[in-house]
Design an enzyme around this catalytic site. Sequence first.
Site, PDB file in Angstrom:
ATOM      1  N   LYS A 195       0.830  -1.210   0.000  1.00  0.00           N
ATOM      2  CA  LYS A 195       0.000   0.000   0.000  1.00  0.00           C
ATOM      3  C   LYS A 195       0.864   1.260   0.000  1.00  0.00           C
ATOM      4  O   LYS A 195       0.493   2.271  -0.582  1.00  0.00           O
ATOM      5  CB  LYS A 195      -0.964  -0.013   1.195  1.00  0.00           C
ATOM      6  CG  LYS A 195      -2.048  -1.067   1.033  1.00  0.00           C
ATOM      7  CD  LYS A 195      -3.267  -0.779   1.868  1.00  0.00           C
ATOM      8  CE  LYS A 195      -4.373  -1.773   1.536  1.00  0.00           C
ATOM      9  NZ  LYS A 195      -5.539  -1.652   2.412  1.00  0.00           N
ATOM     10  N   LYS A 198      -6.748  -9.794 -11.420  1.00  0.00           N
ATOM     11  CA  LYS A 198      -7.886 -10.075 -10.556  1.00  0.00           C
ATOM     12  C   LYS A 198      -8.927  -8.965 -10.696  1.00  0.00           C
ATOM     13  O   LYS A 198      -8.552  -7.797 -10.830  1.00  0.00           O
ATOM     14  CB  LYS A 198      -7.371 -10.106  -9.106  1.00  0.00           C
ATOM     15  CG  LYS A 198      -8.231 -10.857  -8.132  1.00  0.00           C
ATOM     16  CD  LYS A 198      -7.560 -10.915  -6.768  1.00  0.00           C
ATOM     17  CE  LYS A 198      -8.150  -9.883  -5.843  1.00  0.00           C
ATOM     18  NZ  LYS A 198      -7.900 -10.086  -4.435  1.00  0.00           N
ATOM     19  N   LYS A 223     -11.644  -3.189  -7.703  1.00  0.00           N
ATOM     20  CA  LYS A 223     -12.124  -1.818  -7.837  1.00  0.00           C
ATOM     21  C   LYS A 223     -10.993  -0.881  -8.219  1.00  0.00           C
ATOM     22  O   LYS A 223     -11.165   0.049  -8.979  1.00  0.00           O
ATOM     23  CB  LYS A 223     -12.698  -1.330  -6.495  1.00  0.00           C
ATOM     24  CG  LYS A 223     -14.066  -1.816  -6.193  1.00  0.00           C
ATOM     25  CD  LYS A 223     -14.456  -1.513  -4.753  1.00  0.00           C
ATOM     26  CE  LYS A 223     -13.728  -2.395  -3.774  1.00  0.00           C
ATOM     27  NZ  LYS A 223     -14.373  -2.524  -2.457  1.00  0.00           N
TER      28      LYS A 223
HETATM   29  P1  AMP Z   1     -11.243  -6.186  -1.291  1.00  0.00           P
HETATM   30  O1  AMP Z   1     -12.282  -5.494  -2.088  1.00  0.00           O
HETATM   31  O2  AMP Z   1     -10.006  -6.490  -2.097  1.00  0.00           O
HETATM   32  O3  AMP Z   1     -10.964  -5.542   0.022  1.00  0.00           O
HETATM   33  O4  AMP Z   1     -11.819  -7.637  -0.941  1.00  0.00           O
HETATM   34  C1  AMP Z   1     -12.914  -7.888  -0.104  1.00  0.00           C
HETATM   35  C2  AMP Z   1     -13.175  -9.382  -0.100  1.00  0.00           C
HETATM   36  O5  AMP Z   1     -13.526  -9.871  -1.406  1.00  0.00           O
HETATM   37  C3  AMP Z   1     -11.948 -10.230   0.329  1.00  0.00           C
HETATM   38  O6  AMP Z   1     -12.389 -11.293   1.133  1.00  0.00           O
HETATM   39  C4  AMP Z   1     -11.382 -10.751  -0.976  1.00  0.00           C
HETATM   40  O7  AMP Z   1     -10.739 -12.001  -0.803  1.00  0.00           O
HETATM   41  C5  AMP Z   1     -12.621 -10.887  -1.856  1.00  0.00           C
HETATM   42  N1  AMP Z   1     -12.269 -10.609  -3.257  1.00  0.00           N
HETATM   43  C6  AMP Z   1     -11.850  -9.417  -3.754  1.00  0.00           C
HETATM   44  N2  AMP Z   1     -11.629  -9.479  -5.083  1.00  0.00           N
HETATM   45  C7  AMP Z   1     -11.909 -10.751  -5.458  1.00  0.00           C
HETATM   46  C8  AMP Z   1     -11.878 -11.465  -6.710  1.00  0.00           C
HETATM   47  N3  AMP Z   1     -11.524 -10.861  -7.854  1.00  0.00           N
HETATM   48  N4  AMP Z   1     -12.230 -12.774  -6.710  1.00  0.00           N
HETATM   49  C9  AMP Z   1     -12.609 -13.379  -5.573  1.00  0.00           C
HETATM   50  N5  AMP Z   1     -12.671 -12.771  -4.368  1.00  0.00           N
HETATM   51  C10 AMP Z   1     -12.316 -11.490  -4.290  1.00  0.00           C
END
Ligand code: AMP
Length: 333
Positions: free
Chosen positions: A109, A196, A199
């Site tokens: 980060k 992946k 956002k």
């Molecule tokens: P984040 O938005 O990265 O903070 O992720 C929030 C939750 O969503 C976490 O538990 C991640 O593991 C899951 N997550 C985020 N992006 C993905 C993705 N592309 N595929 C599967 N799970 C995801």
Amino acid sequence: MKNVLSGIQPTGDLHIGNYFGAVQNWVRLQSEYNCFFCVVDYHSMTMPYNPEKLRENTWNMVFWLTACGVNPEHLFVQSLVPEHAELAWVLNCMVPYGEVTRMTQFKDKTDQLHEKDKDAFVSLGLFTYPVLQAADILMYHAHYVPVGKDQEQHLELSRNIAQRFNSQFGKEYFQIPEPLFTDTPKILSPADPNRKMSKSLGEKHYINLFGEEDRVRKQIKSAVTDTGDTPAGEMSTGVANLFELLRACNSMELHDTLMDDYKAGTLKYSALKEAVADALVGLINPLRERLAELNADKRKVKAQIQESSAEIRKTAQQTLREVREIAGLLPLK
Ligand code: AMP
Ligand code: TRP
């Protein structure tokens, strides 16, 4: 019943990757465990942010999670239980500085901030972020913590902190939490299936869980299927991602038929895309309807969350009473 705790940051939209990778799993766990699900607004203060936007995002996340089927009784907002900050302080004093410097998320980060601006402000809060996460987990004596693999190191730190606290004070007080890495799919960006779905990559890289039907269909229609770097005879990541989405939406029959076509070399990508778009719209439309119902009485949902947070706070206060006693602080009046 064993305890489960997980948290999600209130940042921007919720996308289908979040749903298949996390939220859907939370909903399932509710029937088997004593669950605590937390919208971690304190954590979102660790990166530069706007106060109005934070408040808005926090409420949005509450509404979205509720629309997805998270029971409001299990859902709370971290800062409505200010004991999290107090426990984080106590735990800060139990963790060796060197161990926190090894956390890779801090480095990632910080790099992210410095890429945008070499003089970017990096807060101490960002550094101590994983200790606050440990406080979230240990507060409720969680046995299991459903998280993605990216959180493995933070979970390990939480375990170490619990063990150190217990051995320092000669008392098996904190539960040593276990991660729950469930077999959830990793959803890729439709616009760049080598990355992946996320956002932070920008709007075309994620499919909003509450998106308009037209936009969802357009995004799937224009999803990249041929990335140009797929070895002969292998399925491209873009096509594999579309099949993965069908599987995630439980459209197994269609998945298998289309997979047979693929193997026979007769698959039309337009047919695969249409099937995926239909499956996603079938998932998203009922969620949008549920969200509209909740939005029709916003006050009710907000009051419910204030109520559940106050109820959950009683457990947190009990933990703090015990921690204060063990750690040598005076009892509160
Ligand atoms: P984040 O938005 O990265 O903070 O992720 C929030 C939750 O969503 C976490 O538990 C991640 O593991 C899951 N997550 C985020 N992006 C993905 C993705 N592309 N595929 C599967 N799970 C995801
Ligand atoms: N750090 C987690 C993430 O970025 C969010 C989080 C905060 C969390 N506190 C938690 C996850 C406690 C599990 C348990 O996804």
